[in-house]
Design an enzyme around this catalytic site. Sequence first.
Site, PDB file in Angstrom:
ATOM      1  N   HIS A  28       3.458 -34.396  42.482  1.00 46.37           N
ATOM      2  CA  HIS A  28       3.593 -35.681  43.167  1.00 46.37           C
ATOM      3  C   HIS A  28       3.946 -35.519  44.645  1.00 46.37           C
ATOM      4  CE1 HIS A  28       4.557 -37.800  39.092  1.00 46.37           C
ATOM      5  NE2 HIS A  28       3.319 -37.361  39.163  1.00 46.37           N
TER       6      HIS A  28
ATOM      7  N   PHE B  61       6.747 -32.938  34.499  1.00 45.26           N
ATOM      8  CA  PHE B  61       6.889 -31.996  35.606  1.00 45.26           C
ATOM      9  C   PHE B  61       6.464 -32.549  36.958  1.00 45.26           C
ATOM     10  CE2 PHE B  61       5.261 -29.497  31.815  1.00 45.26           C
ATOM     11  CZ  PHE B  61       6.522 -29.343  31.265  1.00 45.26           C
ATOM     12  N   CYS B  62       6.670 -33.839  37.197  1.00 38.44           N
ATOM     13  CA  CYS B  62       6.270 -34.469  38.458  1.00 38.44           C
ATOM     14  C   CYS B  62       4.797 -34.186  38.771  1.00 38.44           C
ATOM     15  CB  CYS B  62       7.156 -34.013  39.611  1.00 38.44           C
ATOM     16  SG  CYS B  62       8.832 -34.652  39.540  1.00 38.44           S
ATOM     17  N   ALA B  63       4.003 -34.105  37.703  1.00 36.71           N
ATOM     18  CA  ALA B  63       2.556 -33.934  37.838  1.00 36.71           C
ATOM     19  C   ALA B  63       1.910 -34.720  36.708  1.00 36.71           C
ATOM     20  CB  ALA B  63       2.177 -32.462  37.776  1.00 36.71           C
TER      21      ALA B  63
END
Length: 457
Positions: free
Chosen positions: A133, A379-381
């Site tokens: 992100h 995982f901020c993805a």
Amino acid sequence: MSVSTVAADQSVCPDTSGALAVLGRDVTVPLVTGGEVTYAALDYAASAPALQRVWDDVAAYAPYYGSVHRGAGYLSQLSTDLFENARRTVEEFLDCRAGDQVVFTRSTTDSLNLLAAALPADCQVFVFETEHHASLLPWRDARVTYLNAPRTPGEAVDTLEHALAARDPYGPALVCVTGASNVTGELWPVRELAAAAHAHGARIVLDAAQLAPHHPVSVQDLDVDWVAFSGHKLYAPFGSGVLAGRSDWLLAAEPYLAGGGASRKVTRRTDGGVDVEWHDSAARHEAGSPNVIGAYSIASACKALTDAGFDNLVAREQHLIRTVRAGLAEVPEVRVLSLFGDGAPRVGVISFVVEGWNSSHFAAALSAEYGIGVRDGLFCAHPLVRTLLGSDPETQGECGAPEAAPGEKSLNAIRVSFGAGTPDEHVERFVRAVRELVRDGARWQYRTEGGRCVPAV
């Protein structure tokens, strides 16, 4: 004055397993089943522990702390010298071009938001959905094209080529790409993507947050226009980052923050307003009192990794990767996530799911019963993990992540990550723990609290 006047050069001391010395390597944690165990920190992709050498360098400097650039006193001059030497160390670490600038920031996220704020008007941005992100989201004021996840490195290059060929050929354009995935650990074809970008008149910024701690990063060899990374993934403390690369867009833009340090001259006008002359150096985007210790810690980490030798670090990490992947392959219930396939080159970041387990439950059991710290979730993805897991049947366990949005599956995964400070025993314990949990189940009861799986008391 030089950095060496503050702290003598520390040797890079490996432990008996060949790992570099890091803080916390002897910390013990309690187990819910009784007793204590040395903590196995296997969440390097989120934050790597600080190298002991970095901590020693910072501790040696701390008594000499002073404000930079504006003080006449000895400590102020010493701190200024140390801060600017840190900038030159990072330039050397990244093999920057003549004329490139190194701007110190708070993090990779901060670096990419700074670059986003400096984009020329009507700039087009091209970014794969596979990005973290930090590099997926900053481009809110630009025309953004989000590219689908490729399944081979060649497909990544072809996808970008086609997208760039269809763009407005007369305006500025930027490609943003990761060097190594924070989900799969796979290396991306950065040099080839840079060539494609430049062939179509676009520039490229490399998110090296997961690459720089594991592999050498050369701005010149990769032919990228900018590189961004964070100190806290490079074995330095929190709160520092770098944006390095071409200066023209940065100097043409308004300062990222307005304030002291960014301004060269401020004068009152006769109408009562003020006129400002901004710096034409990296200071333009470093308003306020800078994080001198953060910059120095990054430079110290750069020197430590260079002194240790990336050839040695990569060879040892590949041994750890083989150990983990071979161990997971022996457990049929485990599926390792990948875009490019088993043969793709990668760093020490591996994500997986376990049949019959919610990932939050599995990660909680690793921590509470084995003293192993991993990461679970998206995982901020989020787009990437949803792409990798979206076709899987829903396997909601008895304890897990928050409820999914209506119409969506509840998806999350487990990520194990490691690096230069990881002892062999930590990855061996992890492999053994995965095998035992899948075979025997958890030995403790768990419950969901605030969206997290925790041991029941």
